[in-house]
Design a protein around this motif. Structure first.
Motif, PDB file in Angstrom:
ATOM      1  N   GLN A  69       0.827  -1.210   0.000  1.00  0.00           N
ATOM      2  CA  GLN A  69       0.000   0.000   0.000  1.00  0.00           C
ATOM      3  C   GLN A  69       0.859   1.257   0.000  1.00  0.00           C
ATOM      4  OE1 GLN A  69      -3.838   1.241   2.379  1.00  0.00           O
ATOM      5  NE2 GLN A  69      -2.139   1.230   3.804  1.00  0.00           N
ATOM      6  N   HIS A 102       2.777   1.559  -3.388  1.00  0.00           N
ATOM      7  CA  HIS A 102       1.922   1.841  -4.556  1.00  0.00           C
ATOM      8  C   HIS A 102       0.610   2.432  -4.051  1.00  0.00           C
ATOM      9  CE1 HIS A 102       0.405   1.600  -8.550  1.00  0.00           C
ATOM     10  NE2 HIS A 102      -0.447   0.614  -8.290  1.00  0.00           N
ATOM     11  N   HIS A 103      -0.367   1.600  -3.823  1.00  0.00           N
ATOM     12  CA  HIS A 103      -1.606   1.952  -3.129  1.00  0.00           C
ATOM     13  C   HIS A 103      -2.324   0.640  -2.851  1.00  0.00           C
ATOM     14  CE1 HIS A 103      -3.819   1.224  -6.882  1.00  0.00           C
ATOM     15  NE2 HIS A 103      -2.960   2.003  -7.484  1.00  0.00           N
ATOM     16  N   TRP A 104      -3.501   0.714  -2.204  1.00  0.00           N
ATOM     17  CA  TRP A 104      -4.205  -0.513  -1.836  1.00  0.00           C
ATOM     18  C   TRP A 104      -4.875  -1.106  -3.077  1.00  0.00           C
ATOM     19  CZ3 TRP A 104      -3.886  -3.336   2.433  1.00  0.00           C
ATOM     20  CH2 TRP A 104      -4.802  -4.394   2.590  1.00  0.00           C
ATOM     21  N   VAL A 105      -4.503  -2.332  -3.415  1.00  0.00           N
ATOM     22  CA  VAL A 105      -5.004  -2.982  -4.630  1.00  0.00           C
ATOM     23  C   VAL A 105      -5.705  -4.298  -4.320  1.00  0.00           C
ATOM     24  CG1 VAL A 105      -3.230  -1.937  -6.095  1.00  0.00           C
ATOM     25  CG2 VAL A 105      -2.769  -4.137  -4.978  1.00  0.00           C
ATOM     26  N   CYS A 143      -9.148  -5.712   2.920  1.00  0.00           N
ATOM     27  CA  CYS A 143      -8.792  -4.568   3.763  1.00  0.00           C
ATOM     28  C   CYS A 143      -9.341  -4.762   5.170  1.00  0.00           C
ATOM     29  CB  CYS A 143      -9.323  -3.280   3.149  1.00  0.00           C
ATOM     30  SG  CYS A 143      -9.218  -1.816   4.211  1.00  0.00           S
ATOM     31  N   GLU A 183     -10.105   7.067  -1.331  1.00  0.00           N
ATOM     32  CA  GLU A 183      -9.042   7.940  -1.814  1.00  0.00           C
ATOM     33  C   GLU A 183      -8.914   9.150  -0.898  1.00  0.00           C
ATOM     34  OE1 GLU A 183      -9.951   8.939  -5.805  1.00  0.00           O
ATOM     35  OE2 GLU A 183      -9.188   7.053  -6.642  1.00  0.00           O
TER      36      GLU A 183
END
Length: 380
Positions: free
Chosen positions: A112, A115-118, A124, A194
């Motif tokens: 996360q 990059h970001h949460w994928v 989650c 976001e």
């Protein structure tokens, strides 16, 4: 802030930002105070968190898997002798499982930050619940180990009926149930959204999202974390180890010195790992309750400090195998036996391969290879 990622409100000092409506909150829209720029916090976190979380993950997995293997080997090798699984072994087993499950959540948060949460909303919530469950349970199992040592040394004669495996399993079950109940907050409030910072949109991020009406939950969760995740276990450990040291005053000087160094190391490492994070949690709770006034500098210090101190606290799950496993004489003995067995088996395999190549080269007969296999089976 109880998670590896800060909440949305922590990125603002003088204004509150409404993520759903993309407007300033009514309380501060009139003042139009300038927002605090938090871009440097993200830059630091994106470089720091993936490296530290990955390192803790590797060390925790290796150490706790070794603990599980040694405990399993000891239990299987002594089951034929009728030896019961000791209380300390029971708590160490649950502690290793807890630390291992906690370590498995770290790569997700490392990804996360890099990059970001994928991984989606369900994972989650599950990862957040696992994080909370195993953070609380790991610390409480440490307190149980301390209390078990207290009964075994200080009350060795009168506590025989209290110290049995059944009671240990009941205590472990109660701890797991309590921690599962506490994880309900993560399942309810954790979500993937976001972050909107002025003209930038970052994310999505998996984190706890508290609205203005849920501020009580935010403060209450942090206070519970401080009390149950640090204060209460620390009091138990201090009381038990002080009593243990007093009971060892009549022991030999060498034994007393070794016991004192072990007790000091156990308490010191626990305090060093978790005290800074819980101090930041307490200060943040006081800020949310209005006892402390915030500013841009205050928010930056809180965000970066919480990230760093939480990673230091998480490193405790990698240090537990060293402190509560490798320092034990029985554990070291079983580990050496297991390593010798693995090295011996590898040596026999290597010798067998060399013999097979030698006979194929010079004799080439199948009967010789068959005799070697029979000898190998007998040796194993």
């Amino acid at each position: 802030m109880d998670e590896a990622v800060p909440t949305t409100e922590d990125y603002w000092a003088d204004i509150d930002y409404d993520d759903e409506n993309n407007t300033l909150s009514p309380e501060t829209s009139g003042s139009m105070a300038a927002p605090c720029l938090q871009e440097d916090i993200y830059v630091f976190a994106e470089k720091y968190a993936p490296i530290v979380y990955s390192l803790v993950f590797v060390l925790a997995v290796v150490g706790n898997v070794l603990v599980l293997c040694v405990i399993r080997r000891y239990r299987s090798s002594h089951s034929s002798r009728g030896c019961a699984f000791s209380l300390t072994d029971t708590f160490l087993l649950h502690l290793a499982i807890s630390d291992l499950l906690l370590a498995f959540t770290l790569p997700l948060f490392a990804v996360q930050w890099a990059h970001h949460w994928v991984f989606g909303v369900p994972l989650c919530k599950i990862s957040g619940a696992l994080f909370s469950v195993n953070r609380y349970s790991g610390i409480l199992f440490l307190a149980c180990i301390s209390f078990d040592r207290y009964l075994a040394i200080v009350h060795a004669v009168t506590s025989g009926w209290k110290r049995n495996t059944c009671h240990a399993q009941v205590a472990c079950a109660i701890i797991w149930v309590i921690c599962l109940g506490l994880s309900g907050v993560d399942i309810f409030f954790k979500d993937v959204k976001e972050l909107h910072l002025l003209d930038q949109t970052r994310g999505p991020y998996c984190q706890l999202w508290f609205t203005d009406s849920a501020t009580q939950w935010h403060v209450g969760l942090q206070l519970v974390s401080v009390v149950l995740g640090f204060g209460f276990p620390l009091l138990i450990m201090l009381y038990c180890y002080i009593q243990i040291f007093r009971s060892l005053c009549n022991a030999s000087r060498r034994q007393k010195r070794k016991s004192l160094s072990l007790i000091i190391s156990l308490v010191s490492v626990f305090v060093f790992c978790w005290a800074p994070f819980n101090i930041f949690q307490l200060v943040d709770s006081l800020h949310w309750m209005g006892a402390l006034t915030g500013s841009c500098t205050f928010n930056k210090v809180m965000d970066i400090g919480t990230l760093i101190t939480e990673s230091v606290g998480l490193s405790h799950c990698a240090l537990n195998p060293l402190l509560y496993g490798f320092v034990g004489v029985k554990f070291r003995r079983e580990l050496v036996k297991m390593c010798k067995g693995l090295l011996g088996r590898r040596g026999l395999l290597g010798m067998e391969e060399w013999r097979e190549r030698r006979h194929r080269r010079f004799a080439g007969s199948s009967s010789s290879a068959e005799s070697e296999n029979t000898f190998y089976s007998a040796m194993m």
